[in-house]
Design a protein around this motif. Structure first.
Motif, PDB file in Angstrom:
ATOM      1  N   THR A 596       0.799  -1.234   0.000  1.00 31.37           N
ATOM      2  CA  THR A 596       0.000   0.000   0.000  1.00 31.37           C
ATOM      3  C   THR A 596       0.830   1.281   0.000  1.00 31.37           C
ATOM      4  OG1 THR A 596      -0.153  -0.022   2.413  1.00 31.37           O
ATOM      5  CG2 THR A 596      -1.912  -1.137   1.193  1.00 31.37           C
ATOM      6  N   GLU A 597       2.156   1.176  -0.035  1.00 32.26           N
ATOM      7  CA  GLU A 597       2.977   2.386  -0.019  1.00 32.26           C
ATOM      8  C   GLU A 597       4.391   2.078  -0.485  1.00 32.26           C
ATOM      9  OE1 GLU A 597       2.926   3.812   4.006  1.00 32.26           O
ATOM     10  OE2 GLU A 597       3.902   2.033   4.801  1.00 32.26           O
ATOM     11  N   ILE A 598       5.087   3.154  -0.889  1.00 35.31           N
ATOM     12  CA  ILE A 598       6.494   3.076  -1.277  1.00 35.31           C
ATOM     13  C   ILE A 598       7.233   4.169  -0.523  1.00 35.31           C
ATOM     14  CG2 ILE A 598       8.152   3.047  -3.175  1.00 35.31           C
ATOM     15  CD1 ILE A 598       5.727   2.636  -5.077  1.00 35.31           C
ATOM     16  N   ILE A 599       8.368   3.804   0.094  1.00 38.49           N
ATOM     17  CA  ILE A 599       9.158   4.758   0.870  1.00 38.49           C
ATOM     18  C   ILE A 599      10.586   4.735   0.325  1.00 38.49           C
ATOM     19  CG2 ILE A 599       9.858   5.489   3.185  1.00 38.49           C
ATOM     20  CD1 ILE A 599       7.657   3.432   4.181  1.00 38.49           C
ATOM     21  N   TRP A 600      11.119   5.908   0.023  1.00 37.31           N
ATOM     22  CA  TRP A 600      12.496   6.028  -0.455  1.00 37.31           C
ATOM     23  C   TRP A 600      13.342   6.660   0.653  1.00 37.31           C
ATOM     24  CZ3 TRP A 600       8.232   6.859  -3.489  1.00 37.31           C
ATOM     25  CH2 TRP A 600       8.170   6.263  -4.757  1.00 37.31           C
ATOM     26  N   ARG A 601      14.526   6.096   0.897  1.00 36.53           N
ATOM     27  CA  ARG A 601      15.422   6.625   1.937  1.00 36.53           C
ATOM     28  C   ARG A 601      16.858   6.652   1.427  1.00 36.53           C
ATOM     29  NH1 ARG A 601      12.248   2.610   4.604  1.00 36.53           N
ATOM     30  NH2 ARG A 601      10.787   3.448   6.150  1.00 36.53           N
ATOM     31  N   VAL A 602      17.666   7.554   1.988  1.00 31.62           N
ATOM     32  CA  VAL A 602      19.103   7.609   1.724  1.00 31.62           C
ATOM     33  C   VAL A 602      19.812   7.918   3.035  1.00 31.62           C
ATOM     34  CG1 VAL A 602      18.772   8.408  -0.662  1.00 31.62           C
ATOM     35  CG2 VAL A 602      19.146  10.086   1.170  1.00 31.62           C
ATOM     36  N   GLY A 603      21.105   7.602   3.085  1.00 31.27           N
ATOM     37  CA  GLY A 603      21.867   7.932   4.289  1.00 31.27           C
ATOM     38  C   GLY A 603      23.269   7.379   4.253  1.00 31.27           C
ATOM     39  N   PRO A 604      24.125   7.859   5.162  1.00 30.20           N
ATOM     40  CA  PRO A 604      25.531   7.439   5.173  1.00 30.20           C
ATOM     41  C   PRO A 604      25.741   6.025   5.691  1.00 30.20           C
ATOM     42  CG  PRO A 604      25.090   8.924   7.002  1.00 30.20           C
ATOM     43  CD  PRO A 604      23.855   8.905   6.157  1.00 30.20           C
ATOM     44  N   GLU A 605      24.793   5.517   6.483  1.00 29.81           N
ATOM     45  CA  GLU A 605      24.875   4.153   7.008  1.00 29.81           C
ATOM     46  C   GLU A 605      23.484   3.534   6.984  1.00 29.81           C
ATOM     47  OE1 GLU A 605      27.569   2.567   7.614  1.00 29.81           O
ATOM     48  OE2 GLU A 605      29.013   4.234   7.647  1.00 29.81           O
ATOM     49  N   LYS A 606      23.445   2.213   7.019  1.00 28.81           N
ATOM     50  CA  LYS A 606      22.152   1.525   6.929  1.00 28.81           C
ATOM     51  C   LYS A 606      21.249   1.861   8.103  1.00 28.81           C
ATOM     52  CE  LYS A 606      20.123  -3.013   6.016  1.00 28.81           C
ATOM     53  NZ  LYS A 606      20.381  -4.459   5.777  1.00 28.81           N
ATOM     54  N   ASP A 607      21.847   2.115   9.263  1.00 28.26           N
ATOM     55  CA  ASP A 607      21.046   2.456  10.440  1.00 28.26           C
ATOM     56  C   ASP A 607      20.904   3.965  10.621  1.00 28.26           C
ATOM     57  OD1 ASP A 607      23.631   3.047  11.145  1.00 28.26           O
ATOM     58  OD2 ASP A 607      23.640   1.859  12.986  1.00 28.26           O
ATOM     59  N   ASN A 608      21.242   4.721   9.579  1.00 28.60           N
ATOM     60  CA  ASN A 608      21.138   6.184   9.645  1.00 28.60           C
ATOM     61  C   ASN A 608      20.606   6.710   8.315  1.00 28.60           C
ATOM     62  OD1 ASN A 608      21.383   8.859  10.410  1.00 28.60           O
ATOM     63  ND2 ASN A 608      23.590   8.957  10.021  1.00 28.60           N
ATOM     64  N   LEU A 609      19.364   6.338   8.011  1.00 27.11           N
ATOM     65  CA  LEU A 609      18.738   6.732   6.753  1.00 27.11           C
ATOM     66  C   LEU A 609      17.656   7.775   7.002  1.00 27.11           C
ATOM     67  CD1 LEU A 609      18.235   3.186   5.131  1.00 27.11           C
ATOM     68  CD2 LEU A 609      20.174   4.737   4.843  1.00 27.11           C
ATOM     69  N   ARG A 610      17.440   8.626   6.023  1.00 30.81           N
ATOM     70  CA  ARG A 610      16.347   9.598   6.130  1.00 30.81           C
ATOM     71  C   ARG A 610      15.418   9.440   4.924  1.00 30.81           C
ATOM     72  NH1 ARG A 610      20.581  12.856   4.167  1.00 30.81           N
ATOM     73  NH2 ARG A 610      20.044  14.323   2.498  1.00 30.81           N
ATOM     74  N   ILE A 611      14.173   9.795   5.126  1.00 31.85           N
ATOM     75  CA  ILE A 611      13.160   9.650   4.091  1.00 31.85           C
ATOM     76  C   ILE A 611      13.283  10.794   3.088  1.00 31.85           C
ATOM     77  CG2 ILE A 611      10.675   9.574   3.618  1.00 31.85           C
ATOM     78  CD1 ILE A 611      10.354   8.506   6.523  1.00 31.85           C
ATOM     79  N   VAL A 612      13.332  10.439   1.794  1.00 23.99           N
ATOM     80  CA  VAL A 612      13.408  11.457   0.742  1.00 23.99           C
ATOM     81  C   VAL A 612      12.241  11.341  -0.241  1.00 23.99           C
ATOM     82  CG1 VAL A 612      15.900  11.795   0.866  1.00 23.99           C
ATOM     83  CG2 VAL A 612      14.969   9.977  -0.596  1.00 23.99           C
ATOM     84  N   GLY A 613      11.384  10.359  -0.042  1.00 20.68           N
ATOM     85  CA  GLY A 613      10.231  10.220  -0.925  1.00 20.68           C
ATOM     86  C   GLY A 613       9.184   9.310  -0.322  1.00 20.68           C
ATOM     87  N   TYR A 614       7.926   9.594  -0.626  1.00 19.31           N
ATOM     88  CA  TYR A 614       6.841   8.758  -0.091  1.00 19.31           C
ATOM     89  C   TYR A 614       5.619   8.855  -0.997  1.00 19.31           C
ATOM     90  CZ  TYR A 614       3.095   6.960   2.825  1.00 19.31           C
ATOM     91  OH  TYR A 614       2.027   6.234   3.287  1.00 19.31           O
TER      92      TYR A 614
END
Length: 668
Positions: A596-614
């Motif tokens: 029901t949704e798509i979330i895009w994330r980026v970040g310097p580490e796998k445990d430090n990602l931020r949302i850039v699209g939804y």
């Protein structure tokens, strides 16, 4: 590889049957742990799975190649009776809720990935007759495999690797096409659309027909509905013989349908009519096993003989980890990808620049932009034809290198490079550790490259069709214009990360007030992380819209835009520093694709990602078919990104290779 015994011990089930009473005594057990299996995670074994699809566990992961479930039945009645039992499983991470708010069945739960025994004809298994207070310990086994309902649409030839058709075989088929007036006319039209010659298109279609006819068969192609990653629940249903005969055939055998639809057994026993059955016991091991994938990058990249335009690949640079062999076909997680667009050309400045060595300034860009048309070089963006030179595998460190080649005065070209995964999947959290090429020079001039991490449909054939778009339907094919009639179902789907030097703002007509917005000056050193879902303009979502409209998610506000009601996709953009994304040793990119949704994330580490699209299913149709993961470093036409600060035709050819590295791909 160490062989471990994964034994799922569900605990003891004491079955109490009251035959003389109308009281329905039954209990639902939920187990909190898995005994004799220390880990809660199991990874796909990629060995020889290109033909079979994923199987969990594989024969190298357990002694038997199955999970074992232990339980005990005690007959507490004063009459001897037989009992019937069956094991079901279901993916819980990527499912639709089984029931609606009013308790009725959610019709979309038919799409959930659930199964039982691979031999669907087994139905329920039977115990011996148990006397009063007699106990019976049962060890049953099960594994998770693709196409668990044995749906016929996924059947076909079990062979995916075909030996090359001879020139003589192809020539015979070419004549067959020439002798068919309608068929030949279609080839002429296709050649024009593809920017190809008629002879080349004849050859391509003739070879395709030969392979298509080889592909016919009656094998269960379980890879066409592959096992999904995510958490799994196991459910054991136990009931006495009298109650067993009240269960409908479509629950006893999950390959059967009720009025043309499959009925999810998890709904039936937990919320539906099965919940009302007397003395039916459900033992549930909920969300205890997480299935994940980690692509074996060191296994190499398989190469077809030709690219998508029918050009033979140069085999000069073939190696053990990139070639056309059957051995690599069986084990490579990726193959060469090309997205050649011969119908589009540009007149490029005849200049070569060392973007990230000597550098390239804004002043140089502006001066070279003034070069007249008659002094420019006509360019069609090419695909690499030298696998092994521009695509390499490091088997020691386990990564794949992609290179857009540098140019010389005698060989000026803008060449795309890419790879595509070979195991299709539906849904998942895709996390990529990569270092793709930088895009901006020290003077913030774009090098012309779009870094893309994306997914596209595994097949355009009917077996991979998306669910029906209610109402007007989908646009009929990728790139279809408004004059094309809509259709209820298609197989095309795509979800994108495209990182490009473009404007953050949309043209004024996209906004409600239809006013132009000024581009923030702070974006000079930033590129746009664009996030796109190709919903093929399905209008079924309640908040389907054209233009740019806000969507909120967890404190973030995004502005997805659709150009017009017939446009195939919806896109949003987030500015991020080029240095942050591409100057460090690596960076993480994540696409979480859910029902029901798509979330895009980026970040310097796998445990430090931020949302850039939804995006969610209120504004866009979320694909539910199988897709393949793709990595490309490609040249885009500036016209695709209105208000772009740079024109592709004014950007020089690269003097040196522009390299990208794929270090890790996981799917959860």
């Amino acid at each position: 590889m160490e062989i471990r015994k994964y034994k799922l011990v569900l605990a003891i089930l004491v079955l109490t049957t009251i035959l003389s009473s109308c009281i329905n005594e039954k209990e639902t057990y939920t187990i909190d742990s898995i005994s004799n299996y220390n880990d809660t995670v199991i990874y796909f074994d990629y060995t020889n799975t290109i033909n079979t699809g994923f199987i969990v566990p594989s024969k190298s992961q357990t002694v038997s190649g199955y999970f074992e479930l232990d339980f005990e039945i005690t007959n507490k009645t004063d009459k001897a009776t037989k009992y019937f039992y069956k094991i079901y499983y279901q993916n819980e991470s990527y499912k639709f809720d089984e029931k609606n708010w009013d308790g009725s069945i959610n019709p979309l739960c038919e799409e959930n990935f659930y199964g039982s025994y691979e031999d669907v004809g087994i139905g329920f298994k039977t115990t011996k007759e148990l006397g009063e207070n007699e106990k019976l310990s049962i060890t049953d086994s099960i594994r998770i495999a693709g196409n668990p309902r044995n749906e016929e649409k996924y059947f076909g030839s079990p062979i995916r690797y075909f030996k090359t058709a001879s020139k003589e075989q192809i020539a015979v088929r070419v004549e067959e096409i020439r002798n068919s007036k309608d068929w030949y006319a279609n080839i002429v039209k296709k050649a024009k659309n593809n920017g190809s010659t008629i002879e080349n298109q004849l050859w391509l279609d003739a070879e395709y027909i030969i392979n298509y006819r080889k592909s016919k068969g009656e094998g269960n192609n379980r890879w066409k509905r592959n096992v999904r990653t995510g958490n799994y629940t196991f459910m054991v249903v136990v009931l006495p013989e009298k109650t067993f005969h009240q269960i409908p055939d479509y629950i006893k055998s999950i390959d059967k349908q009720d009025e043309g639809r499959y009925v999810n057994p998890f709904y039936y026993f937990k919320y539906g009519d099965g919940r009302k059955l007397e003395n039916t016991n459900i033992l549930e091991l909920a969300n205890q096993l997480a299935v994940k994938a980690k692509l074996p990058l060191a296994n190499g990249v398989w190469s077809p003989r030709k690219n998508n335009m029918g050009e033979y690949f140069d085999t000069t640079y073939y190696s053990a980890t990139i070639n056309n062999s059957k051995e690599l076909f069986d084990k490579a997680p990726f193959k060469i990808y090309g997205n050649y667009r011969p119908d589009l050309t540009i007149s490029n400045v005849p200049v070569i620049a060392d973007f990230f060595g000597k550098g390239y300034t804004m002043e140089e860009y502006e001066n070279n932009s003034a070069i007249p048309e008659d002094e420019r070089k006509e360019v069609v963006f090419a695909n690499s034809i030298t696998p092994g030179k521009n695509i390499k595998t490091d088997t020691v460190n386990g990564f794949i290198k992609l290179s857009n080649p540098g140019c010389t005065e005698d060989d000026m070209r803008k060449e795309n490079v890419g790879i595509i995964a070979r195991h299709g999947m539906t849904y998942g959290k895709y996390t990529i550790k990569a270092k793709m090429t930088e895009q901006l020079t020290t003077d913030n001039v774009w090098n012309g490259i779009t870094n893309a991490i994306w997914m596209a449909t595994e097949s355009l054939e009917g077996w991979n069709a998306r669910r029906i778009c209610e109402g007007e339907g989908y646009m009929p094919f990728y790139g279809a214009g408004k004059e094309e009639p809509r259709v209820p179902r298609i197989s095309y789907s795509e979800i994108d990360f495209e990182i490009v030097k473009a404007a953050e703002t949309w043209p004024g007509f996209s906004y409600k007030n239809r006013k132009e917005r000024e581009e923030p000056k702070s974006n000079i050193d930033k590129v746009m992380v664009t996030c796109t879902n190709w919903d093929m303009a399905c209008k079924q979502p309640d908040k389907f819209h054209t233009g740019a409209r806000e969507i909120d998610y967890k404190g973030h506000t995004f502005l997805p835009n659709r150009w017009h009601e017939h446009y195939n996709a919806i896109t949003q953009k987030t500015p991020v520093s080029d240095d942050e994304l591409f100057k460090s040793d690596y960076y993480y990119f994540q696409i979480e694709w859910k029902p029901t949704e798509i979330i895009w994330r980026v970040g310097p580490e796998k445990d430090n990602l931020r949302i850039v699209g939804y995006l969610n299913d209120e504004v866009t149709n979320i694909p539910n078919n199988q897709m393949l993961l793709i990595f490309t470093q490609e040249y885009h036409y500036s016209a695709w990104w209105p208000k772009s600060p740079f024109k592709q035709e004014n950007i020089p050819f690269p003097a040196k290779d522009m390299n990208g590295y794929i270090y890790e791909v996981t799917i959860e």
